[in-house]
Design a protein around this motif. Structure first.
Motif, PDB file in Angstrom:
ATOM      1  N   ILE A  81      -3.370   4.002  43.650  1.00 31.12           N
ATOM      2  CA  ILE A  81      -4.179   3.088  42.839  1.00 31.12           C
ATOM      3  C   ILE A  81      -4.107   1.678  43.393  1.00 31.12           C
ATOM      4  O   ILE A  81      -5.123   0.996  43.516  1.00 31.12           O
ATOM      5  N   ALA A  82      -2.931   1.245  43.734  1.00 29.59           N
ATOM      6  CA  ALA A  82      -2.760  -0.133  44.197  1.00 29.59           C
ATOM      7  C   ALA A  82      -2.599  -0.233  45.706  1.00 29.59           C
ATOM      8  O   ALA A  82      -2.910  -1.267  46.294  1.00 29.59           O
ATOM      9  N   GLY A  83      -2.134   0.821  46.352  1.00 26.32           N
ATOM     10  CA  GLY A  83      -1.875   0.744  47.789  1.00 26.32           C
ATOM     11  C   GLY A  83      -0.548   0.062  48.066  1.00 26.32           C
ATOM     12  O   GLY A  83      -0.008  -0.666  47.228  1.00 26.32           O
ATOM     13  N   GLY A  84      -0.031   0.297  49.261  1.00 22.15           N
ATOM     14  CA  GLY A  84       1.229  -0.334  49.642  1.00 22.15           C
ATOM     15  C   GLY A  84       1.964   0.494  50.674  1.00 22.15           C
ATOM     16  O   GLY A  84       1.431   1.453  51.236  1.00 22.15           O
ATOM     17  N   VAL A  85       3.205   0.124  50.922  1.00 21.54           N
ATOM     18  CA  VAL A  85       4.058   0.799  51.897  1.00 21.54           C
ATOM     19  C   VAL A  85       5.002   1.739  51.155  1.00 21.54           C
ATOM     20  O   VAL A  85       5.592   1.370  50.128  1.00 21.54           O
ATOM     21  N   VAL A  86       5.123   2.973  51.667  1.00 20.42           N
ATOM     22  CA  VAL A  86       6.005   3.963  51.033  1.00 20.42           C
ATOM     23  C   VAL A  86       7.443   3.509  51.207  1.00 20.42           C
ATOM     24  O   VAL A  86       7.946   3.375  52.317  1.00 20.42           O
ATOM     25  N   GLU A  87       8.096   3.277  50.082  1.00 22.06           N
ATOM     26  CA  GLU A  87       9.471   2.770  50.098  1.00 22.06           C
ATOM     27  C   GLU A  87      10.490   3.873  49.888  1.00 22.06           C
ATOM     28  O   GLU A  87      11.575   3.852  50.475  1.00 22.06           O
ATOM     29  N   GLN A  88      10.122   4.900  49.072  1.00 22.61           N
ATOM     30  CA  GLN A  88      11.097   5.936  48.751  1.00 22.61           C
ATOM     31  C   GLN A  88      10.377   7.185  48.264  1.00 22.61           C
ATOM     32  O   GLN A  88       9.427   7.107  47.477  1.00 22.61           O
ATOM     33  N   ARG A  89      10.802   8.358  48.761  1.00 20.50           N
ATOM     34  CA  ARG A  89      10.313   9.651  48.264  1.00 20.50           C
ATOM     35  C   ARG A  89      11.290  10.159  47.215  1.00 20.50           C
ATOM     36  O   ARG A  89      12.483  10.287  47.474  1.00 20.50           O
ATOM     37  N   LEU A  90      10.763  10.449  46.025  1.00 22.59           N
ATOM     38  CA  LEU A  90      11.613  10.888  44.926  1.00 22.59           C
ATOM     39  C   LEU A  90      11.427  12.361  44.603  1.00 22.59           C
ATOM     40  O   LEU A  90      12.062  12.882  43.680  1.00 22.59           O
ATOM     41  N   LEU A 106       6.188   2.772  45.957  1.00 17.39           N
ATOM     42  CA  LEU A 106       5.503   1.940  46.939  1.00 17.39           C
ATOM     43  C   LEU A 106       5.914   0.495  46.745  1.00 17.39           C
ATOM     44  O   LEU A 106       6.355   0.095  45.648  1.00 17.39           O
ATOM     45  N   SER A 107       5.768  -0.301  47.779  1.00 16.23           N
ATOM     46  CA  SER A 107       6.001  -1.741  47.676  1.00 16.23           C
ATOM     47  C   SER A 107       4.765  -2.463  48.191  1.00 16.23           C
ATOM     48  O   SER A 107       4.146  -2.042  49.167  1.00 16.23           O
ATOM     49  N   ASN A 108       4.428  -3.564  47.501  1.00 18.52           N
ATOM     50  CA  ASN A 108       3.240  -4.339  47.870  1.00 18.52           C
ATOM     51  C   ASN A 108       3.527  -5.807  47.536  1.00 18.52           C
ATOM     52  O   ASN A 108       3.362  -6.250  46.388  1.00 18.52           O
ATOM     53  N   THR A 109       3.966  -6.580  48.530  1.00 12.44           N
ATOM     54  CA  THR A 109       4.324  -7.985  48.318  1.00 12.44           C
ATOM     55  C   THR A 109       3.130  -8.813  47.893  1.00 12.44           C
ATOM     56  O   THR A 109       3.228  -9.669  46.998  1.00 12.44           O
ATOM     57  N   ALA A 110       1.986  -8.557  48.522  1.00 13.97           N
ATOM     58  CA  ALA A 110       0.786  -9.330  48.180  1.00 13.97           C
ATOM     59  C   ALA A 110       0.402  -9.108  46.728  1.00 13.97           C
ATOM     60  O   ALA A 110       0.012 -10.050  46.020  1.00 13.97           O
ATOM     61  N   LEU A 235       5.046   2.691  41.285  1.00 17.02           N
ATOM     62  CA  LEU A 235       5.915   3.842  41.079  1.00 17.02           C
ATOM     63  C   LEU A 235       5.013   5.002  40.661  1.00 17.02           C
ATOM     64  O   LEU A 235       4.555   5.083  39.518  1.00 17.02           O
ATOM     65  N   VAL A 236       4.720   5.907  41.600  1.00 14.99           N
ATOM     66  CA  VAL A 236       3.799   7.015  41.354  1.00 14.99           C
ATOM     67  C   VAL A 236       4.526   8.101  40.572  1.00 14.99           C
ATOM     68  O   VAL A 236       5.576   8.599  40.991  1.00 14.99           O
ATOM     69  N   LYS A 237       3.931   8.474  39.415  1.00 16.44           N
ATOM     70  CA  LYS A 237       4.522   9.485  38.546  1.00 16.44           C
ATOM     71  C   LYS A 237       3.597  10.696  38.442  1.00 16.44           C
ATOM     72  O   LYS A 237       2.396  10.607  38.666  1.00 16.44           O
ATOM     73  N   ALA A 238       4.171  11.831  38.092  1.00 20.43           N
ATOM     74  CA  ALA A 238       3.398  13.066  37.953  1.00 20.43           C
ATOM     75  C   ALA A 238       2.520  12.981  36.711  1.00 20.43           C
ATOM     76  O   ALA A 238       3.027  12.766  35.609  1.00 20.43           O
ATOM     77  N   PRO A 239       1.194  13.151  36.847  1.00 20.87           N
ATOM     78  CA  PRO A 239       0.308  13.087  35.678  1.00 20.87           C
ATOM     79  C   PRO A 239       0.342  14.346  34.820  1.00 20.87           C
ATOM     80  O   PRO A 239      -0.173  14.347  33.711  1.00 20.87           O
ATOM     81  N   GLU A 250       5.196   9.564  54.171  1.00 19.49           N
ATOM     82  CA  GLU A 250       6.455   9.384  54.868  1.00 19.49           C
ATOM     83  C   GLU A 250       6.963   7.967  54.600  1.00 19.49           C
ATOM     84  O   GLU A 250       6.160   7.036  54.440  1.00 19.49           O
ATOM     85  N   VAL A 251       8.257   7.811  54.514  1.00 20.41           N
ATOM     86  CA  VAL A 251       8.858   6.504  54.250  1.00 20.41           C
ATOM     87  C   VAL A 251       8.459   5.532  55.351  1.00 20.41           C
ATOM     88  O   VAL A 251       8.561   5.834  56.541  1.00 20.41           O
ATOM     89  N   GLY A 252       7.976   4.348  54.942  1.00 14.62           N
ATOM     90  CA  GLY A 252       7.519   3.333  55.892  1.00 14.62           C
ATOM     91  C   GLY A 252       6.040   3.408  56.192  1.00 14.62           C
ATOM     92  O   GLY A 252       5.484   2.490  56.814  1.00 14.62           O
ATOM     93  N   GLU A 253       5.378   4.455  55.738  1.00 13.40           N
ATOM     94  CA  GLU A 253       3.946   4.615  55.991  1.00 13.40           C
ATOM     95  C   GLU A 253       3.145   3.728  55.051  1.00 13.40           C
ATOM     96  O   GLU A 253       3.491   3.571  53.877  1.00 13.40           O
ATOM     97  N   SER A 254       2.083   3.132  55.556  1.00 16.16           N
ATOM     98  CA  SER A 254       1.225   2.269  54.749  1.00 16.16           C
ATOM     99  C   SER A 254       0.059   3.075  54.200  1.00 16.16           C
ATOM    100  O   SER A 254      -0.612   3.793  54.933  1.00 16.16           O
ATOM    101  N   LYS A 255      -0.166   2.961  52.892  1.00 19.77           N
ATOM    102  CA  LYS A 255      -1.246   3.676  52.224  1.00 19.77           C
ATOM    103  C   LYS A 255      -2.218   2.667  51.610  1.00 19.77           C
ATOM    104  O   LYS A 255      -1.811   1.762  50.886  1.00 19.77           O
TER     105      LYS A 255
END
Length: 418
Positions: A81-90, A106-110, A235-239, A250-255
């Motif tokens: 929804i927001a986009g960002g860099v994958v920080e952690q796979r849970l 995900l992390s998105n500083t902007a 924080l992507v959650k299961a719908p 993958e961790v570090g990948e930009s989405k």
């Protein structure tokens, strides 16, 4: 007198020789043509390697054997929804997840800076609205206080005027004093009317402004909540509860915003997806019965969807599988029979074979009673199922037909079988 000139002897002998050679040439050509024609019509073949089938009479089931792939009936896709860099796979691919369970972060500083800036703007606007409301309330109280002062002056002047009228009857005060009191009382009475009119107008304007300010405040609060929810979406959650069949991160990948992250398959609900040749497009429709073999048991199902878009000469259909088929798994292959029409109880049947690729079902080689020869015969076929062709014309029950491939002798009209 003319003298007869005799032809040379070699010329006299040449003519019969030429005629004889022409005759021999004609005979040779005729013989060669007859030999070639006989070769094209008759061919010797070995009985070894031929597949011979007997035409029979019986029930023809108008079914189409297909093989499909089990897919989940309902799939929920996970998009960024927001986009960002994958920080952690849970969670991991194939896990059974519960609704609301965190899957990845995900992390998105902007986005975080943007939300902080928007929060500051919203806070500033809300403070301005509150100050405006306070100013309006102060004006309302001041107007009410002025009205109270006017009422007090009117009561005091009324009382003094009554006293002055009694004193004037005894000539104890001057007439000018009485007139001054009357003018002052009339002034405050008119001032009271004006204050009441101003108060009514202020109340009307204030009610409209307050409604607008409250709407603006609610809108600003909503915008602030949306801005904060964008941070929560990192924080992507299961719908829904189901199997996490895909998690393409993958961790570090930009989405980017809107990128596909994975999908969740709801458990217990499956469908069978089948690819069919475009030849059957006009014969397939929704709610057609389908026969399945699941868990070594015959199961009746039906076609739930027909996708008529043709891709690579094929189109797809979906068969709704019963909820009782709990042992099925995504990607599993299942054999099925689509019932195209009612079964015929007394049909002429020809077993299927490789001959159809050469003749297209328009002709076959029929064996003689002794089996030493086979003649080419035109036939007409109807529908086909997994085992048989329906014969409409050209063959009778009990006749034997070569049903193996005709690739090596499809030009001959008679086959001599050795």
């Amino acid at each position: 007198m003319d003298k007869k000139i005799a032809k040379p002897r070699w010329k006299q002998q040449l003519r019969p020789v030429v005629i004889g050679m022409l005759a021999l040439g004609i005979v040779g050509v005729a013989y060669g043509f007859s030999q070639h024609s006989d070769t094209a019509q008759r061919q010797h073949v070995s009985a070894q390697g031929l597949q011979i089938s007997t035409v029979s009479q019986g029930q023809f089931a108008d079914t189409l054997a297909v093989r499909g792939q089990v897919m989940p009936k309902t799939t929920i896709y996970l998009d960024s929804i927001a986009g960002g860099v994958v920080e952690q796979r849970l969670a991991e691919h194939g896990d059974f997840v519960q609704k609301g369970q965190p899957l990845l972060r995900l992390s998105n500083t902007a986005l975080q800076l943007e939300v902080m800036s928007r929060e500051a703007q919203v806070t500033e606007q809300l403070n301005f609205l509150r100050n405006t409301q306070m100013t309006m309330e102060t004006n309302r109280l001041n107007l009410k206080r002025d009205l109270l002062d006017v009422d007090l002056q009117i009561r005091q002047l009324t009382r003094r005027l009554q006293q002055s009228k009694q004193l004037q009857q005894h000539n104890l005060i001057a007439a000018e004093t009485l007139a001054q009191l009357q003018d002052d009382l009339k002034f405050y009475q008119e001032r009271r009317k004006l204050a009441l009119e101003q108060q009514a107008q202020e109340n009307s304007i204030r009610a409209q402004q307050l409604a607008q300010l409250e709407d603006s405040a609610r809108m600003l609060q909503t915008n602030l909540q949306l801005a904060r929810s964008n941070l929560d979406n990192l924080l992507v959650k299961a719908p829904a509860t189901g199997y996490l069949s895909e998690l393409n991160v993958e961790v570090g990948e930009s989405k980017e915003r809107g990128a596909r992250l994975g999908q969740i398959d709801l458990p217990g609900e499956y469908k069978l997806v089948v690819q069919l040749d475009e030849f059957y497009l006009n014969q397939i429709s929704r709610d057609m019965p389908v026969q399945l073999q699941l868990d070594q048991q015959a199961v009746e199902a039906s076609i739930s969807k027909v996708d008529s878009r043709v891709t690579n000469n094929q189109f797809s259909i979906e068969v709704a599988l019963p909820a009782s088929a709990s042992t099925l798994r995504r990607g599993q292959s299942v054999d099925a029979n689509i019932v195209l029409g009612a079964a015929k109880a007394d049909a002429t049947l020809l077993p299927r074979g490789a001959f159809f690729a050469s003749s297209g079902g328009n002709w076959v080689y029929v064996l003689s009673s002794d089996g030493d020869r086979a003649e080419r015969r035109d036939i007409r076929l109807g529908k086909r199922n997994q085992q048989f062709f329906e014969v409409l014309d050209g063959l009778q029950p009990g006749e034997r037909v070569i049903t193996s491939g005709y690739g090596s002798f499809d030009k001959a009209t008679v086959l001599s079988i050795e």
